[in-house]
Motif scaffolding. Structure first.
Motif, PDB file in Angstrom:
ATOM      1  N   GLU A 198      62.602  74.452  57.833  1.00  0.00           N
ATOM      2  CA  GLU A 198      62.120  73.080  57.850  1.00  0.00           C
ATOM      3  C   GLU A 198      61.106  72.913  56.723  1.00  0.00           C
ATOM      4  O   GLU A 198      60.758  73.875  56.029  1.00  0.00           O
ATOM      5  CB  GLU A 198      61.507  72.733  59.212  1.00  0.00           C
ATOM      6  CG  GLU A 198      62.514  72.695  60.346  1.00  0.00           C
ATOM      7  CD  GLU A 198      61.909  72.220  61.651  1.00  0.00           C
ATOM      8  OE1 GLU A 198      60.743  71.769  61.652  1.00  0.00           O
ATOM      9  OE2 GLU A 198      62.598  72.309  62.694  1.00  0.00           O
ATOM     10  N   THR A 229      61.079  78.666  63.056  1.00  0.00           N
ATOM     11  CA  THR A 229      62.099  78.324  62.065  1.00  0.00           C
ATOM     12  C   THR A 229      61.572  78.490  60.650  1.00  0.00           C
ATOM     13  O   THR A 229      60.421  78.148  60.352  1.00  0.00           O
ATOM     14  CB  THR A 229      62.602  76.881  62.258  1.00  0.00           C
ATOM     15  OG1 THR A 229      63.522  76.563  61.199  1.00  0.00           O
ATOM     16  CG2 THR A 229      61.467  75.867  62.252  1.00  0.00           C
ATOM     17  N   THR A 282      73.736  78.195  62.154  1.00  0.00           N
ATOM     18  CA  THR A 282      72.893  77.156  62.752  1.00  0.00           C
ATOM     19  C   THR A 282      73.666  75.856  62.899  1.00  0.00           C
ATOM     20  O   THR A 282      73.565  75.171  63.929  1.00  0.00           O
ATOM     21  CB  THR A 282      71.634  76.932  61.898  1.00  0.00           C
ATOM     22  OG1 THR A 282      70.863  78.147  61.858  1.00  0.00           O
ATOM     23  CG2 THR A 282      70.764  75.838  62.487  1.00  0.00           C
ATOM     24  N   THR A 290      66.853  74.848  64.472  1.00  0.00           N
ATOM     25  CA  THR A 290      67.048  74.793  63.026  1.00  0.00           C
ATOM     26  C   THR A 290      67.132  76.166  62.363  1.00  0.00           C
ATOM     27  O   THR A 290      67.289  76.254  61.141  1.00  0.00           O
ATOM     28  CB  THR A 290      65.917  73.976  62.354  1.00  0.00           C
ATOM     29  OG1 THR A 290      64.658  74.553  62.711  1.00  0.00           O
ATOM     30  CG2 THR A 290      65.962  72.529  62.814  1.00  0.00           C
TER      31      THR A 290
END
Length: 223
Positions: free
Chosen positions: A112, A109, A132, A144
């Motif tokens: 984050e 991802t 998402t 995510t």
């Protein structure tokens, strides 16, 4: 990681693919390049590298990945881009995430804390955020970054998903079908690098619309 095969879909990547393969020389894993037989320049650019080449049956990003997954013989596979945007240093972290969490699929991802991308535009950033959110709201994915296909997964379980999407719909088909099959999905922090060639193969408007329609279809119908 000798039980892992890197699955690299390639199309017109004569400049970037040799650089990517050079980066991967220090890793103990198998490499499978999937491309069209007509892509002679890319094929010639990697003729001196120790990797297996698979000619895909049809055309398209998803088609290459489906053919590749069905040809992988190791316990695990990892989708890895040929354009230099994926950092091989993150492989070990993703591999550990899979084992430590007893997961079936690990999704890198960019969204984050302490993650990011050198390749995103405002259009792709907003589009990915929307898709998402839809994936998590409609399908309870807990992923995510649904469109980032830097993925490590269990090969036999991926083969059981009966994946069909020949184009970029593959990006959302895999996590949704994996979740519906009861498999465990986890995230792994990553940073996307700039593409070596500098060109995206995704049309954010056309492909985004196709993916949106497909998400709506999957919400109402189990494909």
């Amino acid at each position: 990681m000798n039980n892992l095969t890197l699955l690299i879909p390639a199309k017109n990547e004569k400049e970037s693919l040799p650089i990517v393969l050079d980066e991967l020389k220090d890793y103990n894993l198998k490499t499978l390049i999937v491309l069209e037989e007509e892509d002679k320049e890319t094929i010639e650019s990697i003729q001196n590298y120790n990797c297996k080449i698979l000619f895909q049956n049809g055309k398209g990003y998803g088609d290459a990945l489906i053919d590749g997954i069905n040809s992988v013989e190791t316990e695990l596979f990892c989708i890895f881009n040929a354009d230099g945007s994926f950092d091989p240093k993150e492989l070990t972290k993703m591999f550990d995430q899979l084992n430590n969490n007893q997961a079936d699929f690990v999704f890198a991802t960019r969204y984050e804390k302490n993650c990011g991308s050198d390749d995103d535009t405002i259009i792709t950033l907003v589009g990915n955020f929307i898709f998402t959110k839809i994936g998590n709201l409609f399908f309870d994915l807990n992923v995510t970054d649904i469109l980032y296909t830097y993925i490590i997964g269990n090969t036999s379980k991926a083969k059981n998903l009966s994946l069909k999407s020949k184009d970029f719909k593959f990006c959302v088909e895999l996590p949704i079908k994996a979740k519906r099959s009861g498999y465990k999905l986890v995230n792994s922090k990553a940073y996307e690098r700039s593409r070596i060639g500098g060109k995206k193969k995704v049309n954010p408007f056309r492909d985004g619309f196709i993916i949106l329609i497909y998400l709506i279809k999957l919400f109402f119908v189990r494909d």
